[in-house]
Every structure is written in C-alpha cells, then in structure tokens.
Design a protein around this motif. Structure first.
Motif, PDB file in Angstrom:
ATOM      1  N   ILE A  52     -99.178 -22.794 -55.140  1.00  0.00           N
ATOM      2  CA  ILE A  52     -98.876 -24.183 -54.771  1.00  0.00           C
ATOM      3  C   ILE A  52     -97.447 -24.249 -54.235  1.00  0.00           C
ATOM      4  O   ILE A  52     -96.508 -23.855 -54.926  1.00  0.00           O
ATOM      5  N   PRO A  53     -97.255 -24.740 -53.011  1.00  0.00           N
ATOM      6  CA  PRO A  53     -95.889 -24.858 -52.483  1.00  0.00           C
ATOM      7  C   PRO A  53     -95.111 -25.921 -53.258  1.00  0.00           C
ATOM      8  O   PRO A  53     -95.713 -26.888 -53.743  1.00  0.00           O
ATOM      9  N   PRO A  54     -93.781 -25.733 -53.374  1.00  0.00           N
ATOM     10  CA  PRO A  54     -92.972 -26.634 -54.212  1.00  0.00           C
ATOM     11  C   PRO A  54     -93.124 -28.112 -53.844  1.00  0.00           C
ATOM     12  O   PRO A  54     -93.159 -28.969 -54.737  1.00  0.00           O
TER      13      PRO A  54
ATOM     14  N   MET B  82     -96.050 -29.506 -55.422  1.00  0.00           N
ATOM     15  CA  MET B  82     -96.015 -29.445 -56.890  1.00  0.00           C
ATOM     16  C   MET B  82     -95.580 -30.771 -57.497  1.00  0.00           C
ATOM     17  O   MET B  82     -96.079 -31.171 -58.546  1.00  0.00           O
ATOM     18  N   LYS B  83     -94.655 -31.465 -56.787  1.00  0.00           N
ATOM     19  CA  LYS B  83     -94.062 -32.691 -57.327  1.00  0.00           C
ATOM     20  C   LYS B  83     -95.101 -33.731 -57.723  1.00  0.00           C
ATOM     21  O   LYS B  83     -95.011 -34.370 -58.757  1.00  0.00           O
ATOM     22  N   ASN B  84     -96.087 -33.902 -56.818  1.00  0.00           N
ATOM     23  CA  ASN B  84     -97.059 -34.956 -57.128  1.00  0.00           C
ATOM     24  C   ASN B  84     -98.476 -34.407 -57.262  1.00  0.00           C
ATOM     25  O   ASN B  84     -99.445 -35.057 -56.917  1.00  0.00           O
ATOM     26  N   LEU B  85     -98.533 -33.200 -57.786  1.00  0.00           N
ATOM     27  CA  LEU B  85     -99.824 -32.527 -57.953  1.00  0.00           C
ATOM     28  C   LEU B  85    -100.812 -33.370 -58.760  1.00  0.00           C
ATOM     29  O   LEU B  85    -101.996 -33.420 -58.458  1.00  0.00           O
ATOM     30  N   PHE B  86    -100.296 -34.035 -59.771  1.00  0.00           N
ATOM     31  CA  PHE B  86    -101.177 -34.783 -60.676  1.00  0.00           C
ATOM     32  C   PHE B  86    -101.137 -36.283 -60.412  1.00  0.00           C
ATOM     33  O   PHE B  86    -101.779 -37.053 -61.091  1.00  0.00           O
ATOM     34  N   GLU B  87    -100.300 -36.667 -59.460  1.00  0.00           N
ATOM     35  CA  GLU B  87    -100.038 -38.090 -59.318  1.00  0.00           C
ATOM     36  C   GLU B  87    -101.016 -38.818 -58.414  1.00  0.00           C
ATOM     37  O   GLU B  87    -101.380 -39.943 -58.649  1.00  0.00           O
ATOM     38  N   ARG B  88    -101.401 -38.168 -57.342  1.00  0.00           N
ATOM     39  CA  ARG B  88    -102.171 -38.921 -56.362  1.00  0.00           C
ATOM     40  C   ARG B  88    -103.614 -38.464 -56.310  1.00  0.00           C
ATOM     41  O   ARG B  88    -103.926 -37.309 -56.526  1.00  0.00           O
TER      42      ARG B  88
ATOM     43  N   PHE C 243    -107.187 -38.065 -54.085  1.00  0.00           N
ATOM     44  CA  PHE C 243    -107.654 -37.731 -52.735  1.00  0.00           C
ATOM     45  C   PHE C 243    -106.656 -36.930 -51.923  1.00  0.00           C
ATOM     46  O   PHE C 243    -106.577 -37.040 -50.727  1.00  0.00           O
ATOM     47  N   GLU C 244    -105.823 -36.167 -52.580  1.00  0.00           N
ATOM     48  CA  GLU C 244    -104.870 -35.390 -51.815  1.00  0.00           C
ATOM     49  C   GLU C 244    -104.997 -33.920 -52.158  1.00  0.00           C
ATOM     50  O   GLU C 244    -104.935 -33.531 -53.305  1.00  0.00           O
ATOM     51  N   ARG C 245    -105.200 -33.125 -51.165  1.00  0.00           N
ATOM     52  CA  ARG C 245    -105.307 -31.691 -51.405  1.00  0.00           C
ATOM     53  C   ARG C 245    -104.281 -30.991 -50.534  1.00  0.00           C
ATOM     54  O   ARG C 245    -103.947 -31.443 -49.449  1.00  0.00           O
ATOM     55  N   GLY C 246    -103.778 -29.881 -51.023  1.00  0.00           N
ATOM     56  CA  GLY C 246    -102.762 -29.154 -50.284  1.00  0.00           C
ATOM     57  C   GLY C 246    -103.315 -28.614 -48.967  1.00  0.00           C
ATOM     58  O   GLY C 246    -104.513 -28.443 -48.808  1.00  0.00           O
ATOM     59  N   ASP C 247    -102.404 -28.359 -48.000  1.00  0.00           N
ATOM     60  CA  ASP C 247    -102.825 -27.795 -46.706  1.00  0.00           C
ATOM     61  C   ASP C 247    -103.551 -26.478 -46.914  1.00  0.00           C
ATOM     62  O   ASP C 247    -104.564 -26.206 -46.300  1.00  0.00           O
ATOM     63  N   GLN C 248    -102.971 -25.666 -47.786  1.00  0.00           N
ATOM     64  CA  GLN C 248    -103.544 -24.356 -48.050  1.00  0.00           C
ATOM     65  C   GLN C 248    -104.937 -24.526 -48.681  1.00  0.00           C
ATOM     66  O   GLN C 248    -105.870 -23.817 -48.336  1.00  0.00           O
ATOM     67  N   ALA C 249    -105.045 -25.519 -49.542  1.00  0.00           N
ATOM     68  CA  ALA C 249    -106.313 -25.767 -50.229  1.00  0.00           C
ATOM     69  C   ALA C 249    -107.404 -26.114 -49.223  1.00  0.00           C
ATOM     70  O   ALA C 249    -108.568 -25.755 -49.393  1.00  0.00           O
ATOM     71  N   LYS C 250    -107.015 -26.808 -48.158  1.00  0.00           N
ATOM     72  CA  LYS C 250    -108.014 -27.228 -47.172  1.00  0.00           C
ATOM     73  C   LYS C 250    -108.569 -26.024 -46.430  1.00  0.00           C
ATOM     74  O   LYS C 250    -109.667 -26.057 -45.884  1.00  0.00           O
ATOM     75  N   LYS C 251    -107.792 -24.923 -46.402  1.00  0.00           N
ATOM     76  CA  LYS C 251    -108.218 -23.742 -45.654  1.00  0.00           C
ATOM     77  C   LYS C 251    -109.148 -22.841 -46.454  1.00  0.00           C
ATOM     78  O   LYS C 251    -109.729 -21.922 -45.914  1.00  0.00           O
TER      79      LYS C 251
END
Lengths: 136, 466
Positions: B388-390, B393-399, B401-409
């Motif tokens: 997980i890029p830094p 990481m900040k709002n990993l649990f906060e929002r 419907f949001e997935r990391g760019d890497q996760a989408k790949k």
C-alpha cells in the motif's frame, strides 16, 4: 391440541409469491405440514379463533413483517398478548433489517431470521430442530 | 477673581450663557444615557432604529426623525424608520401616505444626498422638497410643512469605518438660526453614538442571518442524508427479496428437489450460487454501512466468545480461494485461548474481510495469520502482496468505494466497502485496526487489536460497553 396429526401444522404468513413458491417446495420435500396465509387480516382472524378455543394452534408461525394489509409486528403482538396463544413459537422472517424500535418492542419472536441470509435447506433444518425440541 | 474684570451685565450674560450650555449638556447627557440604554438589548435594525428615533424626537422636541440606509449596489437610500410627531402623523394620515414607502434612487444624481452620503457632510435645509424632490408632490409637501410646522431639516451621514451606511434626518419646527451652538454640538455628539448603535444592530442581524443560513444548509444536508439512508434501506429490502428466491431455487436444485442433476449442471448452479451469495453479501454490506451512518448500534457485544474457532472457521472458508490462486494461507495456532466480548457474526465478517483482502491483493507468496498477547489480543495478518503506498495508507479505512490504483490493476473484485466496514465493526468491539506497508509490491501487514474478557467477570454481560 387434543389430537395430533402426522406432522404438526406450520403457518407461513408471507405475501411474496416467489418466496412462497421456494419455501413451499422445500417444505413439501421435507414432508412438513404447512399452510400459507398471505394477508395479515386473515392471520389475525385465525389467531382470534385459537384464542377462543375454536381452532388448534400451529406448532410454529413463520411471520413476514411486511404484509400488504397489516404489519407483522401487529400479528406478533396479538399472539403474545393472549394467554392462549402467547407461547406459540414465532420465527420472524424478513428481508428488512429489524429496527431498534422493533427490537425494543415488548412482543418478541423466538427468532429473527433474515430471509436472504438463510437457504431453504437451512430454514427446514431450523424448523425440524424446533419441532424436535417441542417434542413433535 | 475673574468676575472683578467684568461689569454686572457681562457677568449676567456669561452666567446665562453658561447656564444654557449646562442645560444643553444636561439634555445631551440624558439623551446619550437613553441611547446607551437601547444598546443593552440586542435588537434588529428596525427595532433599534425605532428606539433611537423616538428618543431623539422626544428629547429634542422634533417633528420628524428618520433613518435611511444606503444600499451601495443600487445606489439608493432605503427608508428604515421614521418617528413622527402626533400632528405629523395626523397630516400624513389625511394625505394617505407614509415616508416609509419612498425609496430615494440614484443618490449620485441627487445633489443633496450625494453630499451627505458620498462626501459625508452634514446638510441643513429649509425645504423638504429638496429631500423628496418629485417623489412627493409639491402640494403634499407644502401641506406637510404647514400642518407639522417643519422649518428646518438636518441631514447627517451615519458613518462606520470610512463610509456612510445611512442618513439621519431631523425635522425641526424652528429655523436653523435659532439653534444654539450647544444644541448643534449636542446633536452632533449623539450622531456617532446613533451610527454605532445602528451599525451594531446590522452586524447582529448579519450574524443572525448567516447563522440562520448555515443552520438551514445544515438541516437540508441532514434531511438529504436521512432520505438517502431511507432510500438505501428500502432498496436493500427490494434487492434482498428476489435474491432470496434466486438463492432458494439454486439451493433446491442442488439438493435434488428437481431430481438429480448432472455434474455440468451442478457446476453451473454452484457458480450461480456463488454470484448470488456475493450479491447478497454486498447488499448486506451496504446495509451495514447505512446503519453505521444512521448511528445505530449495529454491534451487540456478548462476552465469553472464543477467538480461536472464529479464526479457524474463516481460514477454512478462504483456504480454497488462496489455493486456487496458487498462494498459501497459514494460520499459526495461538498458544492460549483468548476469550473476548464480541458480536460473533459481525466480527467474523470484519476479520474475513481483512483476510480476504490480503488474499485478493497477493499475487505470489501468501498470507500468514498469527495471534499475539498484548494488553488484549493482537491478530497479525502479513501478506506478500502488492503493498500500500503511503498516500493511500492515510485513509485506508476511512472512505468507502475507494480502491488503490495498484489494487485496480490486480483484477481483484473488491467493492471498496470491506475495510471501511471492518474498521467500524472492530471499533464497535472497542478494538482497533491498522496496516503497515513499506510501499508498493512490498507486502502489507494488518494489525487488529481487541480487548479480552477479564477472567474474573467472564460470565457477566458487557453489552453496555458499546
């Protein structure tokens, strides 16, 4: 309660056609004796008769909360508020999340079941367990 | 002694003058005192204006006191309030109109008001016509003058900061020349106080207005939120009902209600079941989020729940998923039994989400789960995945419907609901969850901390804790 039929009677109080269809099939296969009631009013009339001693009580009531005419909670209250019917085992079957108000209500079912979270097979197992517990 | 230098007459004159000055000063003081009294109450500009104009009119024995407020945008003077003597009221009543209805437009083109508003000068006039010009007919103004006996009108700019925000109009029944220097001074000294009081009333009004505006905006938002949540609740019910029968028919098919199915058909039904199950799961997650947003107690804690079997169960369920991806999923057996207060199903879902997440975002290697003691119990989920890029990481649990760019790949089919919900559920267990990762492709470790039941009150209810 004077005479026992081969399998005790179950009330399925439910108005959704496809759910009635699925549960009916599952109950038939398992040779459960059941009766479908689609209207709240009809359910209330039957319960009144039981309270007057004019009708036998079912071994179990499966109760939907969203009926076209009367809310399921009202039916549950009617069951619980009379000494003759208060001990009937009631499973509330609903696809609505039970609200806090309903949880706080004095009339309580023996079980809350989320229809979407239980397969017909699992429901049949729960019913059989209940019937066995009650000595049927 | 000073008196020795003057004759008796001069002394008398001086005394008279000083007496007059004293009288005026007394009057001024009492006027200021009355004006000050009005400032104690926080009133609207209209109320404050009414108080002020009434006080001035009665204290100085005037026929008419009025306040206009300058509107810069429209370059006009809007009447705020007029205090009128009894006879003036009668005259106006007879004539059938009020000063209050008359707005003075185009101040820049109005020689008199331009001087007062823009040059901030005070002006004395002997004729009311100059004020209202063609806005009130000559005959009417003559009648007003005659009946009310207004001989002089004084116009003062009401100044705040460096601009005039209004004009004060004073109508006297005497000629300007008859006003003593002291009277003029006295009036002048109260103008600033009047300006200050009115300015304060406007500030208060603006404050109230913006407060009301904000309050309304907040209420609108809250209502929108309630509508949204109610909509979601209804939709969930509508989604669940057909899903229930889909799931039900598939169950009947698999269990032979329609005769024995061949393997090919069974495979298809299993796939159908898996899709239905994931849809149901998604609907349930939506509902949980809605419930959390409604602030409802979604978590009901029961004491005396063993953590070990929950972990075993989840790992058992996810093992197949990991194996089919060619990665490992290891659970290191805990050394002791941890008993916690939990909402078993919800906690299971939260942990399952986190483990599942680790499997989803690991392409090679695998996931190891181990349990440690600290003040409570700590579950450590270490994967060799995409990391997980830094900044994520900040709002990993906060929002949601949001997935990391890497996760989408990585072709993982997450809804983005999982971690948000897991966090909420773990918080509901008085625990906490966080993740550590050295960055992309460096793997991730999730930590879940939960309090354990105190041994002494193992059998007591702890429901009230949530």
């Amino acid at each position: 309660m004077s005479k026992k039929s081969s399998s005790p009677n179950i009330f399925l109080i439910e108005d959704n056609e496809s759910i009635i269809d699925v549960y009916s099939m599952a109950f038939k296969i398992s040779e459960l004796n059941f009766e479908v009631i689609t209207l709240g009013k009809e359910a209330l009339e039957r319960i009144k008769k039981m309270q007057e001693g004019a009708e036998e009580k079912p071994a179990l009531i499966l109760l939907d909360l969203m009926l076209p005419d009367i809310g399921g909670m009202e039916i549950l209250k009617e069951v619980r508020n009379h000494p003759a019917t208060k001990d009937i085992v009631v499973f509330v079957l609903s696809n609505y999340t039970i609200s806090d108000e309903q949880k706080a209500d004095s009339a309580k079912p023996d079980k809350y079941i989320m229809k979407a979270n239980i397969t017909p097979t699992e429901l049949v197992n729960l019913i059989k367990e209940q019937l066995a517990r009650a000595g049927h | 002694m000073v008196f020795n230098f003057f004759g008796n007459k001069k002394v008398a004159e001086k005394l008279y003058e000083q007496n007059l000055e004293l009288a005026v000063k007394n009057k001024t003081l009492s006027l200021l005192e009355k004006l000050y009294q009005t400032s104690i109450l926080t009133s609207s500009p209209e109320e404050e204006g009414k108080e002020i104009t009434d006080i001035i009119r009665t204290s100085l024995n005037l026929e008419l006191v009025g306040v206009f407020i300058f509107e810069k945008k429209t370059d006009s003077l809007e009447p705020l309030i007029f205090s009128k003597s009894e006879r003036l009221v009668k005259t106006l009543h007879k004539l059938g109109f009020l000063f209050h209805d008359i707005v003075i437009k185009d101040v820049l083109r109005h020689p008199l008001f331009k001087k007062v508003v823009y040059a901030k000068e005070e002006v004395a006039i002997g004729d009311l016509e100059e004020i209202w010009q063609e806005l009130i007919t000559f005959e009417r103004l003559q009648e007003i003058k005659k009946q009310s006996n207004i001989k002089t009108a004084l116009l003062y700019p009401l100044i705040t900061g460096n601009h005039a925000f209004g004009v004060l109009l004073l109508g006297f029944n005497r000629d300007y020349q008859t006003l003593s220097t002291f009277e003029k001074e006295s009036i002048k000294s109260s103008i600033n106080v009047i300006a200050l009081l009115l300015d304060k009333a406007y500030l208060y009004k603006h404050l109230q207005d913006s407060y009301a505006f904000e309050k309304k905006a907040k209420e609108d938002l809250q209502n929108l939120d309630i509508t949204k949540n109610q909509f979601l609740l209804t939709i969930q019910h509508h989604l669940r009902t057909p899903l229930t029968s889909m799931m039900g028919y598939a169950d009947l098919l698999v269990n032979g209600a329609f005769g024995k199915q061949n393997k090919k058909t069974l495979d298809i039904i299993h796939k159908f079941q898996a899709s239905t199950a994931s849809l149901i799961k998604m609907v349930n997650e939506f509902l949980d989020i809605t419930q959390f947003q409604l602030g409802k107690d979604v978590i009901v804690l029961k004491p005396g729940i063993e953590l070990g079997p929950i972990l075993d169960e989840i790992v058992g369920e996810l093992k197949f998923e990991a194996e089919s991806k060619g990665i490992y999923l290891k659970l290191e057996k805990p050394e002791k039994i941890y008993t916690i207060s939990a909402d078993k199903e919800k906690l299971r879902a939260a942990l399952s989400n986190i483990f599942d997440n680790a499997i989803k975002y690991t392409v090679q290697g695998g996931v190891t789960i181990r349990v440690e003691s600290n003040s409570g119990v700590k579950i450590i989920v270490k994967d060799t995945g995409i990391g997980i890029p830094p900044e994520r990481m900040k709002n990993l649990f906060e929002r949601t419907f949001e997935r990391g760019d890497q996760a989408k790949k990585t072709f993982a089919t997450g809804t983005g609901l999982g971690l948000f919900l897991s966090n909420k559920i773990i918080q509901g267990h008085n625990g906490k969850v966080w993740a550590e990762s050295k960055g992309e492709n460096q793997g991730t470790t999730f930590y879940i901390e939960l309090p354990v039941d105190p041994v002494s009150n193992k059998n007591e209810t702890l429901n009230s804790e949530s």
